[in-house]
Design a protein around this motif. Structure first.
Motif, PDB file in Angstrom:
ATOM      1  N   UNK A  98     190.932  50.424  -9.437  1.00 48.38           N
ATOM      2  CA  UNK A  98     191.543  50.618 -10.757  1.00 48.38           C
ATOM      3  C   UNK A  98     191.780  52.107 -11.016  1.00 48.38           C
ATOM      4  N   UNK A  99     190.794  52.927 -10.656  1.00 47.32           N
ATOM      5  CA  UNK A  99     190.974  54.371 -10.812  1.00 47.32           C
ATOM      6  C   UNK A  99     192.087  54.869  -9.901  1.00 47.32           C
ATOM      7  N   UNK A 120     189.302  64.180 -14.430  1.00 56.45           N
ATOM      8  CA  UNK A 120     189.614  62.876 -15.007  1.00 56.45           C
ATOM      9  C   UNK A 120     188.486  62.430 -15.926  1.00 56.45           C
ATOM     10  N   UNK A 121     188.848  61.928 -17.093  1.00 57.32           N
ATOM     11  CA  UNK A 121     187.911  61.338 -18.045  1.00 57.32           C
ATOM     12  C   UNK A 121     188.355  59.884 -18.228  1.00 57.32           C
ATOM     13  N   UNK A 151     197.746  63.743 -18.677  1.00 54.17           N
ATOM     14  CA  UNK A 151     198.360  62.430 -18.531  1.00 54.17           C
ATOM     15  C   UNK A 151     197.383  61.385 -19.058  1.00 54.17           C
ATOM     16  N   UNK A 152     197.789  60.667 -20.107  1.00 54.80           N
ATOM     17  CA  UNK A 152     196.984  59.553 -20.602  1.00 54.80           C
ATOM     18  C   UNK A 152     197.297  58.335 -19.752  1.00 54.80           C
ATOM     19  N   UNK A 166     192.132  60.102 -19.686  1.00 53.03           N
ATOM     20  CA  UNK A 166     193.033  61.247 -19.577  1.00 53.03           C
ATOM     21  C   UNK A 166     192.771  61.907 -18.233  1.00 53.03           C
ATOM     22  N   UNK A 167     193.859  62.208 -17.538  1.00 56.39           N
ATOM     23  CA  UNK A 167     193.757  62.878 -16.241  1.00 56.39           C
ATOM     24  C   UNK A 167     194.481  64.210 -16.358  1.00 56.39           C
ATOM     25  N   UNK A 168     193.765  65.300 -16.024  1.00 56.25           N
ATOM     26  CA  UNK A 168     194.364  66.632 -15.999  1.00 56.25           C
ATOM     27  C   UNK A 168     194.946  66.857 -14.616  1.00 56.25           C
TER      28      UNK A 168
END
Length: 181
Positions: A98-99, A120-121, A151-152, A166-168
């Motif tokens: 999934x990630x 990534x959070x 990026x959400x 949220x991924x930076x």
């Protein structure tokens, strides 16, 4: 045939409901008309449409099938959970799949030749099970104080959230701007 041409991502189940026939009838009719199953149709459309557009990684490196892409804005992919995605003794998908779907889509949406995950959070909302279809949407929301693109990501099954975060993204222009990493 007209329905599938108009809506190439329609499922056999949706076709059966639309025409008030069994799923087996739809499958037999598709075979008779040489219309491939949904997964093959998605791959075909994705390869034609996205191989020319994706810049940061090739289509085969995206986990799931990209079905919508607007560089530096948003992207959508789908992932059908099969046996190989599950834990050995449970009918629950391993979280790293999934990630990986969400992360690879976040990379794909970046309009750069080079993009990497900086941070990534992610929160998992509920387990995903065998034969469920995960729809992931990645939306570019801006930049942080380091120049990373934010990026959400939201993954859903049947409209209910299964992953949010949220991924930076570090992108090649971050370095060119002289930003700290």
């Amino acid at each position: 045939m007209e329905t599938i041409q108009s809506f190439p991502f329609i499922t056999d189940e949706e076709l059966a409901a639309k025409f008030s026939v069994s799923i087996q009838t739809i499958r037999l009719d598709r075979m008779e008309l040489s219309i491939p199953e949904l997964r093959v149709r998605i791959k075909s459309v994705a390869k034609e449409q996205w191989n020319e557009t994706l810049r940061s990684l090739p289509q085969e490196d995206v986990i799931g099938e990209v079905i919508d892409l607007e560089l530096d804005h948003q992207a959508i992919s789908i992932l059908d959970i099969r046996q190989e995605h599950l834990f050995t003794h449970q009918e629950i998908a391993r979280g790293h799949y999934l990630f990986a779907q969400a992360n690879s889509l976040a990379v794909a949406v970046i309009d750069e030749a080079f993009a990497l995950t900086a941070r990534a959070d992610i929160r998992f909302m509920r387990p995903v099970r065998l034969n469920e279809r995960v729809v992931c949407k990645a939306t570019v929301t801006g930049t942080d104080d380091k120049g990373h693109t934010l990026v959400n990501v939201v993954s859903t099954v049947g409209g209910g959230s299964v992953l949010k975060g949220t991924i930076e993204m570090y992108r090649s222009t971050t370095e060119e701007k002289g930003e700290d990493q």
